[in-house]
Design a protein around this motif. Structure first.
Motif, PDB file in Angstrom:
ATOM      1  N   ALA A 473     159.941  -8.583  -4.902  1.00  0.00           N
ATOM      2  CA  ALA A 473     161.370  -9.346  -4.629  1.00  0.00           C
ATOM      3  C   ALA A 473     162.455  -8.237  -5.783  1.00  0.00           C
ATOM      4  CB  ALA A 473     161.487 -10.783  -5.320  1.00  0.00           C
ATOM      5  N   GLU A 477     165.757  -6.563  -4.647  1.00  0.00           N
ATOM      6  CA  GLU A 477     167.187  -6.772  -5.499  1.00  0.00           C
ATOM      7  C   GLU A 477     167.607  -5.352  -5.860  1.00  0.00           C
ATOM      8  OE1 GLU A 477     167.977 -11.000  -7.509  1.00  0.00           O
ATOM      9  OE2 GLU A 477     166.719  -9.175  -8.826  1.00  0.00           O
ATOM     10  N   ASP A 577     158.886 -14.374   0.471  1.00  0.00           N
ATOM     11  CA  ASP A 577     160.416 -14.450   0.293  1.00  0.00           C
ATOM     12  C   ASP A 577     161.225 -13.124   0.588  1.00  0.00           C
ATOM     13  OD1 ASP A 577     161.159 -17.177  -1.457  1.00  0.00           O
ATOM     14  OD2 ASP A 577     159.176 -16.648  -1.987  1.00  0.00           O
ATOM     15  N   THR A 578     160.327 -11.882   0.109  1.00  0.00           N
ATOM     16  CA  THR A 578     160.957 -10.689   0.411  1.00  0.00           C
ATOM     17  C   THR A 578     160.855 -10.610   1.977  1.00  0.00           C
ATOM     18  OG1 THR A 578     160.285  -9.662  -1.692  1.00  0.00           O
ATOM     19  CG2 THR A 578     160.730  -8.296  -0.193  1.00  0.00           C
ATOM     20  N   ASP A 580     161.088 -12.577   4.404  1.00  0.00           N
ATOM     21  CA  ASP A 580     162.090 -13.411   5.112  1.00  0.00           C
ATOM     22  C   ASP A 580     163.580 -13.036   4.575  1.00  0.00           C
ATOM     23  OD1 ASP A 580     160.312 -14.959   6.088  1.00  0.00           O
ATOM     24  OD2 ASP A 580     160.550 -16.781   4.715  1.00  0.00           O
ATOM     25  N   SER A 581     163.522 -12.338   3.603  1.00  0.00           N
ATOM     26  CA  SER A 581     165.124 -11.858   3.211  1.00  0.00           C
ATOM     27  C   SER A 581     165.424 -10.577   3.892  1.00  0.00           C
ATOM     28  CB  SER A 581     165.116 -11.516   1.612  1.00  0.00           C
ATOM     29  OG  SER A 581     164.884 -12.664   0.772  1.00  0.00           O
ATOM     30  N   LEU A 604     175.291 -14.358  -2.834  1.00  0.00           N
ATOM     31  CA  LEU A 604     174.008 -14.211  -3.810  1.00  0.00           C
ATOM     32  C   LEU A 604     174.198 -14.185  -5.180  1.00  0.00           C
ATOM     33  CD1 LEU A 604     171.834 -11.500  -1.880  1.00  0.00           C
ATOM     34  CD2 LEU A 604     171.680 -13.913  -1.850  1.00  0.00           C
ATOM     35  N   LEU A 678     168.310 -15.072  -3.223  1.00  0.00           N
ATOM     36  CA  LEU A 678     167.940 -14.115  -2.249  1.00  0.00           C
ATOM     37  C   LEU A 678     168.480 -14.473  -0.671  1.00  0.00           C
ATOM     38  CD1 LEU A 678     164.064 -13.606  -3.089  1.00  0.00           C
ATOM     39  CD2 LEU A 678     166.009 -12.118  -3.843  1.00  0.00           C
ATOM     40  N   PRO A 679     168.338 -13.419   0.115  1.00  0.00           N
ATOM     41  CA  PRO A 679     169.119 -13.585   1.397  1.00  0.00           C
ATOM     42  C   PRO A 679     168.285 -14.627   2.265  1.00  0.00           C
ATOM     43  CG  PRO A 679     169.004 -11.192   0.824  1.00  0.00           C
ATOM     44  CD  PRO A 679     168.135 -11.906  -0.232  1.00  0.00           C
ATOM     45  N   ASN A 680     167.206 -15.039   1.947  1.00  0.00           N
ATOM     46  CA  ASN A 680     166.436 -15.909   2.945  1.00  0.00           C
ATOM     47  C   ASN A 680     167.167 -17.295   2.417  1.00  0.00           C
ATOM     48  OD1 ASN A 680     165.084 -16.334   0.307  1.00  0.00           O
ATOM     49  ND2 ASN A 680     163.253 -16.631   1.306  1.00  0.00           N
TER      50      ASN A 680
END
Lengths: 826, 153
Positions: A473, A477, A577-578, A580-581, A604, A678-680
């Motif tokens: 992640a 970022e 998470d990464t 999905d983002s 964000l 995060l974008p997700n």
């Protein structure tokens, strides 16, 4: 070997009621508070400071220090355990290893007794000894500081010490490995010493030696020195047991002391003849290895294979009964719990709850490819079921084509009973993955699990599997903010890869992501190489090397590449998470054009405040890994491939490849707490999903989830993966069958590993609210087991919110609305 | 001569008590202004009057620089010859340099509510350049003083 001669593989007639020794020892363990143990630090420091010269080769000095400690190490018999030997001078000890992280508790010496999270006992006299005698010697000498000084505090080390990018684990451990015990049990440690002496004599006979030969000579001498320490410790145990036998009036205890005296008079020096001798020899060697190496995931390996010849012989001769064998196995399980990690309180709060994760591996196939499941496999499963202790971290190998369904179902039943262990490994795929890493087929088949989930050819492959823990992640970022991260403010951390708002297509963003990853991983590898070479200078492992295949033949310590196979592991935090983002960016910004990149970044930064509609869209309408949208799976596989190609192109200081993996211990909670939105749709400071597991509540269909995770190319995940599943209940034959079918599906897709918690949302929520009602609740975290009560709140919430699937419907159980604040998207 | 020495010790003892009081007051302050100077002042005095505490710096040489991010505060602490010398100037060749966001961040880092070195790093409240073990030792001594002078509950 594959027959089931046991009348009942479940061994249900044996319980803690008719194994009272185990019941008593278990109670004692669970009620003993951990205490800091300074015994090793005292003796090793004294030897290096006062009894050796700084100009001696470190190989010689360190072997001398280890031997000195083992010769001085007191023989303790804290309880009625049938096995002699203790890791520490405390019944439940946290040994201080100043070469690694032992100094980090210095500020806490006067408060560690009373600290809020996992306090550890330390007397004032011991605190003074650490403060005045031990720590001052190590201030400029531990691996972190020597490396820093030698390389002038390099940028990669400074980056590591910001903690939020990657962890260079060698500052704290290299242990993660599986030793080779078979030779020591079959031939005895005295035989290994004799072999080293022969090699030494052979080298000396060659006349003048070149530098490499001189190093080999030092190595052979160091092996003998260190192993003499092991034998001295065993002698001391024998002598002390004999003394106690003399004093003891209770007939059973007296007999036990007499037996221990006899056992330790023979092993591990001489070959083990009985099951009891073999199991005690193995334990003494495990203790001795910790005289040299920190107690971090030093994994005993395939114990049902290593110990089976002794078990079979004793059973055949009538020298052993099943209850006696269960008691001895139980005693080993409890001994493996006799030590814990020494960590400062903040580390406990962020990452706490882990044991020392000595992994034991059962079942699967033999080196010849035959069914390896035997009676001992079932005895070890039964002991695990009865004791339900944090360690050992139990792993069951399962080969769909070779192991029986009865074995599979028995494993499922034990998971149901313990609610969490063992983890299950896919033999067919694991073996293929190791073969692809260059292992001979018979060596790949004889794999064992290291610590959490990593694979090693037992005793042949020195994998240092936890060398790097990289936060994916943080890579995301860095790509989003042109080389910066919110948590590190205005500092330009990574390369400038462009303002995300200016990207005109997803490929541009992907390229920025890939570039940031390659840069960050390069930093992590650079630091690992610096640490590795420093280990070669100041922290050789002659003792551990003696219990490996390769070093004695090559005349080379493990740390110089002496093992048959070598690798370094790099695991990754925040995978789901990464992924999905990435999918969310692709869909929201570039395909659906629901927002501009600039708007997304603003959302964000504001943690979605004022962007509620966009947030809802990101959470509900963008592809989720574990779901049925192929876009998510494509991005997941793309990330896996990116990492694999990068790491495999790098060779470590021992000549082995870097292996990427996806397991996170508790780091997904700690790192999640330090990451922005995060974008997700995950909000700022919320925990990440664990290991390779989809984001909690993102995958609604069990089958879809299993196919998605299993569908990732396992050959690209040689560093191991931790996949967590949760079922509210698992009981009765029907559930066991369904559970088994799920495993089959997942393994057919290609999944490497799966571990389960059998607990409902409500039960976990209650355990969080009322920990006193669940003092022994064991949960799988991300590759290891922990007592739920010991975990920090973030980690507890991560486990609570993990998607629970109903086995009957195959669908996710709805998460309680009143607790939805725990979810990452709330 | 003995009387003079005794008076000196008593005087320093009184000054230490007073410094300890100010130090403990600073711990309660939100801004934690002057916390570092008070800590070092107290440390110097206690080294003088308490042989047990002085043992911490026997044969110890350590050069520390503490600096706020805005460079408003710069304090150097040099341990040498069983003494602590404090100055308001930058020094070179430090064993460790600590750059902190503000007095409160430094106080949290060292003392309150517990010695929270890792937590402070995680929050990016401060950055460290140099040998962490020197900092651990300093934090131990600071914590010892806090415990020594804190009212018993």
């Amino acid at each position: 070997m594959s027959a089931d001669p046991l009348k009942d593989i479940r061994l249900q007639e044996y319980t803690l009621d008719n194994l009272p020794l185990l019941a008593r020892l278990r109670k004692g363990l669970l009620h003993t508070r951990p205490a800091v143990c300074i015994e090793r630090a005292r003796h090793v420091t004294k030897y290096l400071r006062d009894m050796s010269r700084e100009d001696e080769p470190m190989m010689t000095r360190y072997a001398g220090a280890v031997a000195h400690f083992l010769k001085e190490k007191q023989a303790f018999f804290f309880d009625d355990n049938l096995l002699a030997g203790t890791t520490c001078a405390k019944p439940f000890g946290a040994p201080v290893y100043p070469e690694w992280t032992g100094m980090t508790i210095w500020p806490e010496l006067e408060v560690i007794n009373t600290r809020e999270k996992n306090p550890q006992q330390l007397t004032a006299a011991e605190a003074d000894e650490l403060n005045f005698e031990i720590y001052p010697y190590w201030m400029d000498r531990n691996v972190l500081e020597v490396t820093r000084k030698r390389h002038h505090n390099p940028p990669c080390m400074r980056l590591f010490e910001r903690i939020v990018f990657f962890i260079g684990s060698k500052a704290g451990t290299i242990s993660h490995t599986v030793p080779y015990y078979e030779l020591a049990l079959e031939k005895g440690v005295a035989y290994i010493i004799a072999q080293a002496a022969l090699k030494e004599a052979s080298l000396k006979a060659q006349g003048p030696l070149n530098d490499e030969q001189s190093r080999s000579l030092q190595f052979y001498q160091a092996v003998q020195t260190a192993l003499e320490g092991v034998l001295a410790y065993a002698r001391r145990l024998s002598e002390r047991a004999a003394e106690l036998a003399q004093q003891e009036r209770h007939p059973l205890r007296k007999a036990n002391f007499e037996q221990m005296a006899a056992v330790c008079a023979r092993v591990p020096a001489q070959p083990a003849r009985t099951f009891r001798e073999a199991i005690n020899a193995l334990w003494i060697i495990q203790v001795a290895i910790h005289a040299e190496n920190i107690n971090m995931a030093m994994s005993p390996g395939r114990l049902d294979q290593i110990l089976y010849p002794y078990y079979r012989a004793d059973m055949a001769s009538g020298g052993l009964t099943i209850p006696q064998a269960l008691e001895l196995i139980g005693c080993l399980w409890l001994k493996l719990n006799d030590n814990t990690n020494l960590v400062p309180e903040t580390a406990e709060e962020l990452f706490g709850g882990a044991g020392t994760v000595p992994a034991v591996t059962l079942g699967g196939v033999t080196a010849k490819g035959e069914d390896a499941v035997n009676d001992l496999t079932y005895l070890m499963l039964r002991v695990t079921e009865l004791l339900k202790t944090r360690d050992p971290s139990l792993n069951a190998r399962y080969h769909q084509e070779i192991n029986t369904k009865a074995y599979r179902n028995r494993v499922a039943e034990v998971i149901s009973t313990t609610q969490s262990v063992p983890a299950i490994h896919n033999d067919r795929v694991d073996i293929k993955t190791l073969e692809r890493q260059g292992l001979a087929t018979e060596h790949a088949r004889d794999y064992a699990v290291i610590g959490c989930v990593e694979l090693a050819s037992a005793g042949r492959s020195y994998d240092a599997s936890s060398s790097i823990m990289l936060n994916l992640a943080s890579v995301l970022e860095l790509a989003l903010y042109n080389g910066k991260r919110p948590v590190t403010g205005d500092d330009q951390i990574g390369p400038a890869t462009g303002e995300a708002a200016a990207f005109t297509g997803f490929e541009e963003f992907w390229n920025a992501f890939a570039k940031q990853f390659q840069w960050l991983a390069s930093q992590a590898i650079e630091l690992n190489e610096l640490f590795g070479r420093m280990y070669q200078e100041i922290l050789p492992s002659p003792l551990l090397s003696a219990f490996f295949q390769g070093p004695l033949d090559k005349g080379q310590d493990l740390i110089f590449g002496g093992a048959l196979y070598n690798s370094s592991g790099a695991t990754h935090i925040g995978f789901a998470d990464t992924v999905d983002s990435l999918s969310a960016i692709e869909r929201a910004v570039f395909l659906d054009r629901k927002c501009t990149f600039e708007e997304l970044l603003d959302a964000l930064r504001k943690n979605f405040e004022g962007y509620e509609t966009l947030h809802a869209y990101l959470v509900n309408r963008t592809p989720k890994y574990g779901g049925d949208d192929p876009a998510a799976q494509r991005n997941a596989q793309r990330v896996v491939r990116l990492l694999f190609d990068f790491y495999q192109a790098h060779t470590n200081y021992r000549g082995g490849k870097y292996r990427p993996g996806f397991w996170t211990m508790t780091n997904h909670a700690g790192q999640g707490k330090l990451c922005g939105a995060l974008p997700n749709g995950r909000k700022a400071n919320k925990v990440f999903a664990s290991g390779i597991t989809p984001v909690s509540q993102a995958a609604v269909s069990l089958a879809g989830c299993l196919q998605a995770v299993g569908g990732l190319d396992p050959l690209c995940i040689p560093g191991g993966e931790a996949f967590n599943l949760k079922y509210p209940a698992l009981s009765g034959a029907e559930d066991i069958e369904r559970f088994g079918a799920g495993i089959e599906t997942y393994f057919e897709c290609g999944g490497l590993h799966i571990q389960c918690n059998i607990m409902s949302y409500d039960m976990l929520l209650e355990a969080k609210e009322n920990p006193e009602k669940y003092p022994e609740l064991l949960v799988r975290v991300s590759g290891y087991s922990a007592y739920f009560k010991d975990l920090n709140d973030a980690m507890k919430e991560e486990i609570i919110t993990r998607t629970a699937y109903d086995l009957g419907s195959g669908q996710a159980v709805a998460f309680p609305e009143k607790n939805s604040g725990m979810l990452g998207t709330k | 001569m003995w009387q003079t020495l005794l008076n000196k010790i008593l005087l320093r003892g009184q000054r230490a008590e007073s410094a300890a009081k100010q130090f403990l007051e600073s711990l309660k302050s939100e801004a934690a202004e002057g916390f570092l100077e008070l800590l070092l002042k107290l440390m110097s005095l206690v080294f003088y009057i308490d042989p047990g505490f002085r043992r911490n710096i026997e044969n110890f040489q350590g050069r520390y620089l503490f600096r706020s991010q805005d460079r408003g505060i710069t304090v150097a602490a040099v341990f040498q010859d069983s003494r602590l010398k404090v100055s308001q100037e930058e020094i070179k060749d430090t064993n460790v340099t600590v750059i902190f966001r503000n007095g409160k961040a430094l106080m949290n880092f060292l003392l309150s509510p517990k010695p929270d070195i890792l937590g402070s790093l995680l929050r990016q409240d401060l950055s460290i350049d140099g040998n962490l073990n020197y900092l651990y030792k300093f934090a131990y001594m600071a914590k010892h003083l806090q415990l020594k002078f804190m009212p018993r509950s």
